[in-house]
Each structure stands twice: as structure tokens, then as C-alpha cells.
Motif scaffolding. Structure first.
Motif, PDB file in Angstrom:
ATOM      1  N   GLU A   1       0.884  -1.218  -0.098  1.00  0.00           N
ATOM      2  CA  GLU A   1       0.135   0.202   0.073  1.00  0.00           C
ATOM      3  C   GLU A   1       0.927   1.219  -0.073  1.00  0.00           C
ATOM      4  O   GLU A   1       0.526   2.234  -0.801  1.00  0.00           O
ATOM      5  CB  GLU A   1      -0.870  -0.071   1.305  1.00  0.00           C
ATOM      6  CG  GLU A   1      -2.147  -1.234   1.138  1.00  0.00           C
ATOM      7  CD  GLU A   1      -2.934  -1.000   2.552  1.00  0.00           C
ATOM      8  OE1 GLU A   1      -2.301  -0.324   3.508  1.00  0.00           O
ATOM      9  OE2 GLU A   1      -3.715  -1.952   2.611  1.00  0.00           O
ATOM     10  N   GLN A   2       1.922   1.165   0.779  1.00  0.00           N
ATOM     11  CA  GLN A   2       2.717   2.176   0.742  1.00  0.00           C
ATOM     12  C   GLN A   2       3.369   2.609  -0.555  1.00  0.00           C
ATOM     13  O   GLN A   2       3.866   3.742  -1.040  1.00  0.00           O
ATOM     14  CB  GLN A   2       3.687   2.225   1.929  1.00  0.00           C
ATOM     15  CG  GLN A   2       3.320   2.587   3.282  1.00  0.00           C
ATOM     16  CD  GLN A   2       2.794   3.836   3.570  1.00  0.00           C
ATOM     17  OE1 GLN A   2       3.407   4.653   3.063  1.00  0.00           O
ATOM     18  NE2 GLN A   2       1.885   3.695   4.477  1.00  0.00           N
TER      19      GLN A   2
ATOM     20  N   ARG B   1       1.305   4.196  -3.221  1.00  0.00           N
ATOM     21  CA  ARG B   1       1.097   5.581  -2.983  1.00  0.00           C
ATOM     22  C   ARG B   1       2.284   6.643  -3.210  1.00  0.00           C
ATOM     23  O   ARG B   1       2.164   7.660  -3.064  1.00  0.00           O
ATOM     24  CB  ARG B   1       0.538   6.050  -1.523  1.00  0.00           C
ATOM     25  CG  ARG B   1      -0.808   5.184  -1.304  1.00  0.00           C
ATOM     26  CD  ARG B   1      -1.648   5.887   0.138  1.00  0.00           C
ATOM     27  NE  ARG B   1      -0.926   5.627   0.907  1.00  0.00           N
ATOM     28  CZ  ARG B   1      -1.339   4.710   1.895  1.00  0.00           C
ATOM     29  NH1 ARG B   1      -2.406   3.891   1.586  1.00  0.00           N
ATOM     30  NH2 ARG B   1      -0.710   4.265   2.811  1.00  0.00           N
TER      31      ARG B   1
END
Length: 541
Positions: A253-254, A257
Motif C-alpha cells: 500500500e505504501q 502511494r
């Protein structure tokens, strides 16, 4: 007697001369061997000339040994991919899909190795994509010529189960040694470039605790996370599989982004094996099925996972740890743990990144393919360092999706005259025109030619008239419409009209029926209310 600094531990000796960003002495600029020669001639750096070359005999012996050891290690050096091969989009600079590779240079023992790199790194790399050799149009390395600082993302997943309270030989608990090693990992933290999160796990609140990870952007904030790690509870077990599974989701997820293509690393530290008991969180992964699922997820993610086992080898599931990580290290004391965390830091920082144009000109040509990719680095000395083999596979259905975009530096390099492919530009213009013409021709064929095959404009032949053919109810024989009468009139002119269609008395032919003429139905008097079934029944009787 002068006071000399102690020599580093053997694993660190193999990385002497590793490039750093600040404070690098001038004698180290030419590489490790040049630095060792300087030490042999002038002694300790910064002390000036000494009596005789090299200072004390024991230091000269060690340095001479290293002079012979480093070339041997360089001969067995290899490139190891630190991320999966990713398909990236280089539009609008190029319509050809590109691949991005990342790798570490390791010595024969698997430790980070930093040789002197060539000035033009991209031209010194050769990529083998199946049977095709390609030269990357962009390449960079930490500490190399013209290298910029790339963003780095790291997640440290630390075991705080009850067994981490056990003391080691030096009287320090495993928990305290783990915290000290985490602080060692944060040495050299660069604000604005590094983002690190340190999260604990045991067997309670495993998923919420890891998902609440906060990636610190400053060194002070990261150190506060280490100091605030909870003391291991005595009743805490080890949800090892679920911790790795959730940690991979957090890193992914990091990464989704993040801007650009940051370097990614995950460190897993435990002193035991997966242990889930009654009273722990529900739904925790366990058994061979859980291990297989997490291991498959690690390989598919492409994230570099350093698995570290702390303590007795009999209490650690080494086979499972090797499946949970891309690398596994077993240590028994705090010094070994610090070396592993320092090793992990070097793997995160010292990476080579290369981007090359696909030999296949579009994503449609990549559909359904499985490509074997390797890379070779040629050093200024002429030595070639090969890599392990990586596989890139397209999905079985549909076009492969891009896993990122080229950054500004890559887009700039792909526009160089020696890289820009004029053939691909020509094909970019011509291909839409050819596709439009092909679709247009297909529509014309389906619209005009296919219906003529199914429904022709005229009958192909006449039906032959047979004496025993179908007849009207009055006994007249049915005549083909294409046949001509005996009088030579139009077809069907001599055909007798069936009953009910005869001309009224005094008229030679039936008047033409108008649109407003009513239709009068005259039932037969013998029908009455009987149905056809009743008539048939009466005849049968």
C-alpha cells in the motif's frame, strides 16, 4: 605507543571502500584496493606519514591479507535482483513498453560488495531478454557517477513474544538486543529520503497493530518508535505467518502511494516459530497451508524480505524462515544481530537500477509471454559480474498492466538520439491507420457481401412442375410462377383460380382489390359449430 582503532568484524572488512554520501576520504575515491595501498604506505588515515610503511606489523599483515582477498571475492561477485522485474510506462517519450530492474552486488559470501563502477553505467550493463541482448538506456547506482538519492521505504517487523525475554550469554535479553539492532539499522538515516516503520507482533492484535504502522520521515521519529516498543508479555505466542502476510500488504500500500520507484525492504526478526494457541486472535495463519500461502505471496510481491532468526537454531524453524524471506540469517548474539541489520541497510542503499526498452514493440506483443531476464555488469577492470535469472510473465488473459511510470530522469534519457528508435515512431503513426482501414474493410464485407450470400437478389433456378404436384382445392394443378402459359403470356396467366377467387358473372377477370375494400368471410353452411376434430370423428365412425 599510538592508539589504533580496532579492525572491523570480518563481514564488514569485505565491504571496505563502500561508497557513502558524506565524509568519504580522498584516498577511498579510487576504490578499495587504492585505499588499502594508502594504508600500507602511510598508516592510519588522517595521521600523516609514519615510521616506515604501514605502522605496526599486525595491521600490515591484515591489510596485505585483504589485498589478496578482495580480488578473489571480486572474481566470485554476482548481481542479485532485489525486486521483481516490473513493466513501466515511458509515455509520452516513447510508446514502447519498458522494463525496470533492481539488483545488489554481492560477494562470494553473499555480503554487499562495492567495486569501482564505470563512469557510463548504462553502457556497461547488458540485459538478456530470452535470446535478445539489450543495452539499458538508463542506469544508476548509489554512490556512482551522477547518482541521485532515491527514496527508500523499510518496514521492520519485530517479534515481542514471551520468549524474547530470555537472556543471552552476555546477560542481555533478546528483546534488548533487538532494539539495539533496530537502532543500528537507523544509523545513516537520511531525512527526506528514508521512511521507516518499526512494528511489534506476537499473537494478540496482530493485524490491527501492524496495519497501524507509521512510516517515520525523520531519524528522531524512527528512534522514538524503537524506544516505544512494548515489553514482551509472558503469555504472548508468535503469529509469524500472519505478521509477514499483513506486513507485505502494508508495504504494498505504501509503495502504491509513493512517488517514483522507491527502494523497498522488509526485515523480519523472531526467535521462534509460528505458534498459535487457543486464546490468540481468530483467523491467524497456521500449518503448512498458511506457510505456503505466505511464501507464495512473498515471491509474487517482489519485496526483498530479510528474515532473521535470533537464538538457538533448535527453537527456530529454519525451513519456514527461508520460505518467508528472500534471505535468511541465523544469529546467536547481539553483535551478530547488529551485523545483519547493518548488512540489511547496505542492501537497501547500495542498489543498481536499470531501465531498458522492451524488444517487443507493444503490450499486445507481450501478451501471453513468459520472459527470462538476466543482467551482466562489466567493470572497468574488464571483469564481468553476472546476475541470477528472473522471470517476467504476462497474465494469461488480456494485456499486461504497467506496474509504474518512468520518472523524469528516465524520460530524459530515453529521448537521447542514440536511444530514440525512429522505426518505432514510424510504426506509431502507421499502426492506427492500418487498424482503421482493417476495421473499415471488415465492416464493408459484413454489411454488403455476407447478406448477398445468405439472401441472393434472384432465384437461382425454377422448380420443376410434376403432374403429381400440389393442387388447389378445386383440382387445378399448381404451376411454377416462372413457367409461361401456352398462350405465351406472363407466368401463371393460364393457371385456374381456386374456388372463391373466380370472377363474378359478366366480368372477364377479377377486379383489382383496393386498399379500402372490406373482407367478407362467408362460412360454409355445413361447418356449423362443429370443430375439425368432431368432423374427423364422425367420418371415422
Amino acid at each position: 605507543m599510538p592508539n589504533y582503532a580496532p579492525l572491523p568484524d570480518p563481514p564488514l572488512c569485505r565491504t571496505i571502500g563502500s561508497p557513502v554520501n558524506v565524509g568519504r576520504p580522498p584516498w577511498a575515491a579510487a576504490g578499495p584496493l587504492a585505499g588499502l595501498v594508502h594504508l600500507l604506505e602511510f598508516g592510519r588515515p588522517g595521521q600523516g606519514a609514519r615510521r616506515g610503511p604501514g605502522g605496526p606489523p599486525h595491521i600490515r599483515c591484515c591489510l596485505l591479507l585483504l589485498c589478496f582477498t578482495l580480488p578473489a571475492l571480486a572474481q566470485n561477485a554476482r548481481l542479485q535482483f532485489s525486486d521483481k522485474v516490473r513493466l513501466v510506462d515511458c509515455a509520452p517519450s516513447s510508446s514502447v513498453p519498458c522494463f525496470r530492474l533492481k539488483a545488489n552486488i554481492l560477494d562470494a559470501q553473499g555480503n554487499p560488495f562495492s567495486p569501482a563502477l564505470p563512469a557510463q553505467l548504462a553502457k556497461s550493463l547488458t540485459v538478456q531478454a530470452d535470446q535478445t541482448e539489450v543495452t539499458p538506456f538508463y542506469a544508476t547506482a548509489a554512490g556512482g557517477p551522477g547518482a541521485g538519492v532515491r527514496n527508500r521505504l523499510a518496514l521492520v517487523v519485530m517479534d515481542v513474544s514471551g520468549s524474547m525475554n530470555q537472556l543471552m550469554g552476555n546477560g542481555q535479553s533478546r528483546y534488548a538486543a533487538a532494539k539495539a539492532a533496530a537502532l543500528q539499522f537507523l544509523e545513516g538515516f537520511e531525512n527526506g529520503a528514508d521512511r521507516v516503520a518499526v512494528v511489534p507482533f506476537e499473537s494478540h492484535n496482530v493485524i490491527p497493530r501492524i496495519r497501524a504502522a507509521v512510516f517515520a520521515s525523520t531519524a528522531e521519529e524512527a528512534r522514538r518508535q524503537v524506544h516505544s516498543l512494548p515489553v514482551p508479555p509472558p503469555n504472548g505466542n508468535t503469529a509469524l505467518y500472519s505478521a509477514v502476510d499483513t506486513g507485505l500488504d502494508v508495504v504494498a500500500e505504501q509503495l502504491a502511494r509513493a512517488q517514483g520507484s522507491p527502494e523497498v525492504l522488509m526485515i523480519l526478526l523472531t526467535d521462534g516459530k509460528n505458534d498459535v494457541q487457543r486464546g490468540d486472535d481468530l483467523g491467524l495463519l497456521a500449518g503448512p497451508e498458511g506457510l505456503q500461502a505466505v511464501s507464495k505471496k512473498v515471491r509474487a510481491s517482489g519485496i526483498q524480505v530479510i528474515a532473521v532468526g535470533l537464538g538457538d537454531s533448535r527453537s527456530i524453524d529454519e525451513a519456514a524462515m527461508r520460505q518467508l524471506g528472500t534471505q535468511f540469517h541465523l544469529v546467536s548474539d547481539s553483535e551478530g544481530l547488529k551485523r545483519v541489520f547493518s548488512f540489511a541497510r547496505k542492501l537497501l542503499v547500495n542498489r543498481i537500477q536499470a531501465t531498458f526498452k522492451s524488444p517487443w514493440r507493444d503490450r499486445a506483443s507481450l501478451a501471453g509471454r513468459s520472459i527470462r531476464i538476466g543482467m551482466t555488469l562489466k567493470l572497468p577492470s574488464g571483469q564481468e559480474i553476472p546476475s541470477n535469472e528472473a522471470n517476467w510473465s504476462a497474465p494469461q488473459i488480456g494485456l499486461p498492466l504497467f506496474e509504474g511510470n518512468c520518472d523524469a530522469r528516465e524520460l530524459k534519457e530515453i529521448l537521447r538520439p542514440d536511444v530514440r528508435d525512429t522505426e518505432s515512431d514510424w510504426w506509431t503513426i502507421v499502426r492506427p491507420i492500418l487498424v482503421f482501414l482493417s476495421v473499415g474493410v471488415t465492416i464493408l464485407i459484413l454489411w454488403f457481401w455476407i447478406p448477398r450470400l445468405a439472401w441472393p437478389d434472384q432465384y437461382i433456378g425454377d422448380m420443376p412442375v410434376r403432374s403429381s404436384g400440389r393442387k388447389w382445392s378445386g383440382g387445378q394443378t399448381m404451376v411454377s410462377r416462372r413457367s409461361t402459359g401456352p398462350s405465351g403470356g406472363p407466368p401463371g396467366a393460364d393457371r385456374s383460380a381456386p374456388p372463391g377467387f373466380t370472377a363474378p358473372s359478366g366480368h372477364r377477370s377479377m377486379p383489382e382489390r383496393g386498399a379500402a375494400d372490406p373482407t367478407i368471410v362467408r362460412p360454409r353452411p355445413d361447418m356449423g359449430t362443429r370443430t375439425r376434430l368432431e368432423g374427423r370423428r364422425s367420418r371415422d365412425e
